[in-house]
Design an enzyme around this catalytic site. Structure first.
Site, PDB file in Angstrom:
ATOM      1  N   VAL A  21       0.830  -1.206   0.000  1.00 27.04           N
ATOM      2  CA  VAL A  21       0.000   0.000   0.000  1.00 27.04           C
ATOM      3  C   VAL A  21       0.867   1.260   0.000  1.00 27.04           C
ATOM      4  CG1 VAL A  21      -1.584   1.353   1.439  1.00 27.04           C
ATOM      5  CG2 VAL A  21      -2.037  -1.073   1.016  1.00 27.04           C
ATOM      6  N   CYS A 272     -41.967 -15.253  -1.742  1.00 26.13           N
ATOM      7  CA  CYS A 272     -40.942 -15.803  -2.647  1.00 26.13           C
ATOM      8  C   CYS A 272     -39.590 -16.053  -1.996  1.00 26.13           C
ATOM      9  CB  CYS A 272     -40.757 -14.864  -3.831  1.00 26.13           C
ATOM     10  SG  CYS A 272     -42.231 -14.764  -4.833  1.00 26.13           S
TER      11      CYS A 272
END
Ligand SMILES: NC(=O)c1ccc[n+]([C@@H]2O[C@H](COP(=O)([O-])OP(=O)(O)OC[C@H]3O[C@@H](n4cnc5c(N)ncnc54)[C@H](O)[C@@H]3O)[C@@H](O)[C@H]2O)c1
Length: 435
Positions: A21, A272
Site C-alpha cells: 500500500v 418468494c
C-alpha cells in the site's frame, strides 16, 4: 490543470510503511505532483525507492518510482525526523496483520504513531496524520488520537485504501472509491485535496464510518465471490451453465447489480424469498453440494427479526402500536411477513398490541393470504385497527415496520409518540461528496 494550480495543491507528504500500500501510495502521489518521502524500518525498501526500483513486483510501479525518484519528487528514509519537519500530511500505511484469535494486530500502528508523537510535542506547523491502514472502527478514536494527546498541532483522519494487488497503480490513479473521514472538516478536506488531480469524487464521512467502510467493502466482495461460486457449483450439479446464469443475473441493473436491497432495514419475508431459499438449500443438500452462504440467509434473517423483537420488548412500553403488518409497503400480501412473526411472538410474551396497515382489511383479504394470517394470529380481528388514529390515540409506543407514505409519516411524527423505527425512516441516505 496548469502549473500554478498544481503548485497551489501540492503537499509535502510523509508515507509511513513502504509495503504494497505504502509504496504504491507514495509513488502515485509523487506522480500527481506532490513531494513525497517514504519512511520504512526495512532498509531494503528504502534503498529500493531511492535507487528508482520497486521493492516488490506490481505492474507499472517501478516505472513511476524510477521517474519520480529521478525528478526528486519521491525519496525514502529510515529516519522519520528527517521528513516530519516539512510534512503537511503523514499517511500511515503500516501493516495491521491478524492476531491468532482473528483480532487485528496494532503493534506497527502504535509504534509508528508513538514515534511521530515523540518528535511532535513542540511542533509549530500543523500535521495531519491520515490512517490508510485497515483498522477496526473506533481505533482512531480509542488508540490513535490518545497517542497524540500532547501534540496540539496534530489532527487525525482516516483515509482507507481500496487498491487491489496486481492492478494497484491503476486502482490508485482511477479509484473505485475515495473515502476520507474525521472530526475536523478542514483536515478531511485537506486530505481529500491530495487526490484533486484524479478524476474521482471523495466521500467525506465520519471517522468511524471511514474505518467501517473498508470492512463493509471487503465483506461485500467476499460475499459476492462466495455467492457466485455457490450458484456456479449448484448450477453445475444441475447441468446448468453457471457462467450464463451469473452473466444473465448481472444484466439486471435495477435489482441485482444495483443499490437495491443494500440498505440496512427490517427483515425480509413474503411469498418468494423464504420459499425459494428453502428449495435451494433442500435441493443442494440432496445433491450433496454444500452452500453454507445461501443456507445462512434465512437464519441471518431470523436473527435480525429477533433483534427487532428484543428492541420492542426492551422499550418497556405497555401499549404498542404496530404500523405495517405485510412484509413490505404497498402490498396486502401477508404470507411469511416477518411482522406477523413478530406480532405472534410479542402476543406470546403477553404484550398488548394494536396494529394498523392501510392495505390489510380482514373483510377483503382472502385465500392463502387470509389463512396465513388467521393461522398465525387467530385473534387478529381484535388487534387490527381500521384507522390509524385509533392506534395513535391508544398506544404509548409505535413500532414502524415499513416505509410509510408521506401522509402516514406526517401523522406518525405529529403524534409525538416514541417510535421504534425498524424501517430506517430516519436513515440518512446522502453522503457528502466532493469533486
Ligand atoms: N495489500 C493490499 O492489497 C491492501 C489493500 C488495502 C488495504 N490494505 C491494508 O493496508 C495496510 C498495509 O498493507 P500492506 O499490504 O502494504 O502491508 P505490508 O506488510 O506489505 O507493509 C507494511 C510496511 O510497514 C513497514 N513498517 C512496519 N512498522 C514500521 C515502522 N514502525 N516504521 C516504518 N515502517 C514500518 C514494514 O516494514 C512494511 O514495509 C494493512 O492495514 C492492510 O490491511 C492492504
Amino acid at each position: 490543470m496548469n502549473s500554478s494550480t498544481l503548485e497551489m495543491n501540492q503537499s509535502t507528504v510523509a508515507v509511513f510503511g513502504l509495503g504494497y500500500v505504502g509504496s504504491v501510495t507514495a509513488a502515485c502521489l509523487a506522480s500527481i505532483g506532490h513531494r513525497v518521502a517514504g519512511i520504512d524500518s526495512d532498509a531494503h525498501k528504502v534503498e529500493c525507492l531511492n535507487s528508482g526500483k520497486a521493492p516488490f513486483f506490481e505492474p507499472g510501479l517501478e516505472e513511476i518510482i524510477r521517474n519520480c525518484a529521478a525528478n526528486g519528487s519521491l525519496s525514502a528514509t529510515l529516519k522519520l525526523e528527517e521528513v516530519l519537519s516539512t510534512a503537511d500530511v503523514a499517511l500511515i500505511c503500516v501493516g495491521t496483520p491478524s492476531e491468532r484469535n482473528g483480532n487485528l494486530g496494532l503493534d506497527q500502528l502504535r509504534r509508528v504513531c508513538e514515534g511521530i508523537a515523540a518528535v511532535s510535542e513542540t511542533r509549530d506547523k500543523p500535521l495531519i496524520v491520515a490512517i490508510r491502514s485497515t483498522v477496526f472502527p473506533g481505533t482512531c478514536d480509542e488508540v490513535v488520537i490518545p497517542i497524540f494527546d500532547k501534540c496540539p498541532k496534530i489532527t487525525v483522519v482516516a483515509n482507507p485504501e481500496f487498491l487491489r494487488e496486481g492492478v494497484a497503480v491503476d486502482d490508485f490513479l482511477f479509484p473505485s472509491l475515495l473515502v476520507v473521514g474525521g472530526h475536523d472538516p478542514a483536515a478531511v478536506a485537506r486530505v481529500a485535496g491530495l487526490y484533486d488531480k484524479l478524476d474521482t469524487r471523495a466521500c467525506l464521512v465520519t471517522l468511524r464510518t471511514s474505518e467501517m467502510i473498508k470492512y463493509a467493502c471487503n465483506a461485500f466482495h467476499a460475499v459476492k465471490i462466495a455467492f457466485a461460486n455457490e450458484i456456479g457449483s449448484l448450477s453445475a450439479q444441475l447441468g446448468v451453465d453457471g457462467q450464463e446464469v451469473m452473466a444473465t443475473l448481472c444484466q439486471d441493473v435495477k435489482l441485482n447489480a444495483s443499490k437495491a436491497y443494500l440498505k440496512p432495514g427490517f427483515a425480509f419475508g413474503g411469498s418468494c424469498l423464504p420459499k425459494d431459499l428453502r428449495a435451494l438449500s433442500y435441493r443442494a443438500n440432496r445433491l450433496d453440494v454444500k452452500i453454507p452462504l445461501l443456507d445462512a440467509a434465512l437464519p441471518s434473517n431470523r436473527e435480525h427479526l429477533d433483534r427487532a423483537i428484543r428492541a420492542v420488548m426492551d422499550s418497556g412500553a405497555k401499549k404498542v402500536g404496530i404500523i405495517g403488518l405485510t412484509f413490505k409497503e404497498d402490498t396486502d400480501d401477508l404470507r411469511e411477513s416477518p411482522v406477523v412473526a413478530m406480532v405472534e411472538h410479542l402476543i406470546g410474551k403477553g404484550m398488548d398490541l394494536r396494529i394498523f396497515d392501510s392495505h390489510v382489511n380482514l373483510d377483503t383479504i382472502y385465500g392463502s393470504n387470509r389463512n396465513f394470517l388467521l393461522n398465525a394470529i387467530p385473534h387478529i380481528s381484535r388487534l387490527l385497527a381500521g384507522k390509524l388514529d385509533t392506534v395513535l390515540a391508544w398506544a404509548d409506543q409505535l413500532v414502524v415496520t415499513q416505509k410509510p407514505n408521506a401522509a402516514l409519516l406526517a401523522s406518525i411524527q405529529n403524534s409525538g409518540l416514541p417510535v421504534l423505527d425498524l424501517a430506517s425512516l430516519t436513515a440518512t441516505t446522502t453522503v457528502a461528496v466532493v469533486a
